[in-house]
Design a protein around this motif. Sequence first.
Motif, PDB file in Angstrom:
ATOM      1  N   ASP A 137      -1.954  -0.032   3.487  1.00 26.66           N
ATOM      2  CA  ASP A 137      -1.586   1.382   3.583  1.00 26.66           C
ATOM      3  C   ASP A 137      -1.147   1.728   5.003  1.00 26.66           C
ATOM      4  O   ASP A 137      -1.690   1.203   5.980  1.00 26.66           O
ATOM      5  CB  ASP A 137      -2.777   2.274   3.227  1.00 26.66           C
ATOM      6  N   ARG A 138      -0.154   2.623   5.106  1.00 21.90           N
ATOM      7  CA  ARG A 138       0.297   3.197   6.374  1.00 21.90           C
ATOM      8  C   ARG A 138       0.748   2.149   7.393  1.00 21.90           C
ATOM      9  O   ARG A 138       0.586   2.334   8.600  1.00 21.90           O
ATOM     10  CB  ARG A 138      -0.789   4.099   6.983  1.00 21.90           C
TER      11      ARG A 138
ATOM     12  N   ASP B 182      -4.151  -2.390   6.785  1.00 22.38           N
ATOM     13  CA  ASP B 182      -3.961  -0.941   6.823  1.00 22.38           C
ATOM     14  C   ASP B 182      -3.772  -0.429   8.254  1.00 22.38           C
ATOM     15  O   ASP B 182      -4.473  -0.863   9.173  1.00 22.38           O
ATOM     16  CB  ASP B 182      -5.180  -0.217   6.240  1.00 22.38           C
TER      17      ASP B 182
ATOM     18  N   GLY C 178       0.818  -1.199   0.000  1.00 22.76           N
ATOM     19  CA  GLY C 178       0.000   0.000   0.000  1.00 22.76           C
ATOM     20  C   GLY C 178       0.857   1.256   0.000  1.00 22.76           C
ATOM     21  O   GLY C 178       2.061   1.210  -0.263  1.00 22.76           O
ATOM     22  N   HIS C 179       0.236   2.369   0.333  1.00 16.61           N
ATOM     23  CA  HIS C 179       0.917   3.663   0.361  1.00 16.61           C
ATOM     24  C   HIS C 179       1.339   3.999   1.782  1.00 16.61           C
ATOM     25  O   HIS C 179       0.716   3.572   2.747  1.00 16.61           O
ATOM     26  CB  HIS C 179      -0.009   4.756  -0.172  1.00 16.61           C
TER      27      HIS C 179
END
Length: 196
Positions: free
Chosen positions: A52-53, A86, A31-32
């Motif tokens: 993500d994160r 996430d 993810g980002h």
Amino acid sequence: MSSFFGFLQRILNRIESGVSREQIKRLRSAGHGIVLGRGVKIEHPECVSLGDRVHINDHCWISVLTENRETGRPPVELQPDLRIGDGCYIGRFGTLACINRITLGRKVMIADRVFIGDAAHGFVRADLPICEQYMTSKGPVEIGDGTWIGIGVSVMAGVKIGRNCVIGAGSVVTNDVPDFSIAVGVPAKIVRRIDG
């Protein structure tokens, strides 16, 4: 002299950042906003998915085994699957050991020095050292969304920990923990429920 050490620190930070970027590129999926701390080691990143994160702090080891070996016997191919959801945070010096499946839900918070493993060393053969025997797994590990795993906890194979649970420091989790529970001890036992 301090300017030299500052320069050296900046060089080391760049090297570490480059190593982290390379590991992230090789993941099954990423993810980002992923943060990998210093000295994070991910074995077989092609079997690892990070949401993500996700923040994996310094000196964590993600040990993924794709082949099970025993002296004098043929290797056994494995299909490990490690997924971190996430917003998860894993503290320093953590270990995730996967030969089967480990799944962390969303926003799981894991303190320092935690071990989570879906496998154990085999010890059925008296003629071989334990380190030369096949690994075994009692089943996958699953940790639900929003759970907090305290410092120094061990989560063993075949365990499902539910959503929004608290596992007390130093506990060894050998059995399932239902949603909204607080569990402590060796082995961990449920001491109360979290009431909304």
